[in-house]
Design a protein around this motif. Sequence first.
Motif, PDB file in Angstrom:
ATOM      1  N   GLU A  14      27.808   7.789  24.685  1.00 29.48           N
ATOM      2  CA  GLU A  14      27.886   9.066  25.382  1.00 29.48           C
ATOM      3  C   GLU A  14      29.173   9.833  25.077  1.00 29.48           C
ATOM      4  O   GLU A  14      29.763  10.494  25.917  1.00 29.48           O
ATOM      5  CB  GLU A  14      27.717   8.873  26.898  1.00 29.48           C
ATOM      6  N   ASN A  26      21.838  17.790  20.395  1.00 31.12           N
ATOM      7  CA  ASN A  26      22.268  17.462  21.749  1.00 31.12           C
ATOM      8  C   ASN A  26      23.360  18.387  22.261  1.00 31.12           C
ATOM      9  O   ASN A  26      23.469  18.629  23.469  1.00 31.12           O
ATOM     10  CB  ASN A  26      22.762  16.017  21.814  1.00 31.12           C
ATOM     11  N   ASN A  65      14.652   6.230  23.467  1.00 32.42           N
ATOM     12  CA  ASN A  65      15.520   7.156  24.190  1.00 32.42           C
ATOM     13  C   ASN A  65      15.204   8.605  23.826  1.00 32.42           C
ATOM     14  O   ASN A  65      15.174   9.486  24.694  1.00 32.42           O
ATOM     15  CB  ASN A  65      16.989   6.851  23.886  1.00 32.42           C
ATOM     16  N   ASN A  93      20.832   9.063  30.695  1.00 28.02           N
ATOM     17  CA  ASN A  93      19.602   9.868  30.714  1.00 28.02           C
ATOM     18  C   ASN A  93      18.674   9.432  31.837  1.00 28.02           C
ATOM     19  O   ASN A  93      18.035  10.264  32.498  1.00 28.02           O
ATOM     20  CB  ASN A  93      18.880   9.747  29.370  1.00 28.02           C
ATOM     21  N   TYR A 136      12.932   5.531  28.966  1.00 33.15           N
ATOM     22  CA  TYR A 136      14.321   5.087  29.071  1.00 33.15           C
ATOM     23  C   TYR A 136      14.399   3.621  29.472  1.00 33.15           C
ATOM     24  O   TYR A 136      15.248   2.871  28.965  1.00 33.15           O
ATOM     25  CB  TYR A 136      15.072   5.928  30.107  1.00 33.15           C
ATOM     26  N   SER A 189      17.094  11.726  34.985  1.00 37.23           N
ATOM     27  CA  SER A 189      15.681  11.800  35.375  1.00 37.23           C
ATOM     28  C   SER A 189      15.494  11.377  36.829  1.00 37.23           C
ATOM     29  O   SER A 189      14.646  11.939  37.541  1.00 37.23           O
ATOM     30  CB  SER A 189      14.825  10.930  34.450  1.00 37.23           C
ATOM     31  N   ALA A 203      14.070  11.571  26.321  1.00 42.09           N
ATOM     32  CA  ALA A 203      14.751  12.854  26.453  1.00 42.09           C
ATOM     33  C   ALA A 203      13.781  14.013  26.237  1.00 42.09           C
ATOM     34  O   ALA A 203      13.860  15.046  26.911  1.00 42.09           O
ATOM     35  CB  ALA A 203      15.899  12.932  25.451  1.00 42.09           C
ATOM     36  N   ARG A 240      21.488  19.308  27.808  1.00 43.92           N
ATOM     37  CA  ARG A 240      21.978  18.309  26.857  1.00 43.92           C
ATOM     38  C   ARG A 240      23.232  18.762  26.105  1.00 43.92           C
ATOM     39  O   ARG A 240      23.425  18.418  24.941  1.00 43.92           O
ATOM     40  CB  ARG A 240      20.892  17.953  25.821  1.00 43.92           C
ATOM     41  N   ARG A 247      24.040   5.837  26.622  1.00 41.33           N
ATOM     42  CA  ARG A 247      23.347   7.132  26.574  1.00 41.33           C
ATOM     43  C   ARG A 247      22.026   7.084  27.336  1.00 41.33           C
ATOM     44  O   ARG A 247      21.702   7.979  28.133  1.00 41.33           O
ATOM     45  CB  ARG A 247      23.117   7.534  25.113  1.00 41.33           C
ATOM     46  N   SER A 248      21.249   6.042  27.128  1.00 39.63           N
ATOM     47  CA  SER A 248      19.952   5.942  27.787  1.00 39.63           C
ATOM     48  C   SER A 248      20.121   5.699  29.282  1.00 39.63           C
ATOM     49  O   SER A 248      19.332   6.196  30.100  1.00 39.63           O
ATOM     50  CB  SER A 248      19.121   4.821  27.156  1.00 39.63           C
TER      51      SER A 248
END
Length: 331
Positions: free
Chosen positions: A89, A121, A222, A257, A241, A261, A226, A11, A253-254
């Motif tokens: 982001e 982060n 979110n 992420n 997410y 994943s 994370a 992160r 951002r989500s």
Amino acid sequence: MQEELEELARRNWLEDMEGDNLASLTETGYYFHTENPYKDCPNAFKEAVQKSKEGNLNTAVLLLEAAILQDPLDSEAWQMLGTTQAENENEQAAIVCLKRCLELHPNNLRALMALAVSLTNTGQRQDACEALHCWIRHNPIYRHLLRDRSPLDGSPLPKHNSQLVEVLELYQEAVQQNPCSVDPDLQTGLGVLFNLSSDFDKAVEAFSTALTVRPEDYLLWNRLGATLANGDRSVEAVEAYTRALELQPGFIRSRYNLGISCINLGAHREAVNNFLTALKLQRKNKNHLVMSSSIWAALRIAVSFMDVPELFQAATVGDLEFLMKAFNMDM
């Protein structure tokens, strides 16, 4: 590639702000866009709030920049610009904005919590702990807990792990102050602290507790995602997410992420789709062409697993149009 993936997983989201439409660095440390079509907008802040609710983060950023250029001492605009940049982001820009907000309004609790998250982060553990300590110090509900711990003068906290332990104990004591009710902001801070201590199961519990009060809070979903991902629970992270994106489809951002994943689960095509969607959203406004370097880096990793050289080359040179066509996605 493995090293780059591990770096993303930690992160550490430091962004390179590039582009001809960016001005020189201002004294606040923030780059303002020079070609801003909203620079003379009379209701820039109000319109930014609406665009943010709609999930149009790029336009919201430009409107907030316009509001700040019209009134550089508008702490609320600095705060919202910081939180919007984090959602978009652009973590380093978020930190600069939130710090400026706190220079103008030191007891802004929302800015302090958002700053703690952004510092976490980017791996700035000590500064994150400082921000969380300040949140308690400026909170009228909990600041009395510091009377027997440390002075309320902003003195530096003990360094390294002792600092984390001290602040974590402080938040746990604050939770015990009223065990029959849930303060979602306090639980958020607790979740951040447990993340800093790598106690991801307890962090999941804290964010889940906060969600019992704010089930429609896409930021909390979110953060839960994370935390689950950090705890090697990628399948559950995808669910969190996905819920965040159901609540706020424009939450870049989500989306990023979720792509990470998907890589962890071996779903490389799905990962690419998410990264391309995020980049498309960032480029939606033609006056805002800065796209996140971390998203491009993750995209390169995802396409590398697909063993299609022309796709990897396109990702390397940043050819978004070619990639969108290759994956049958509309620009």
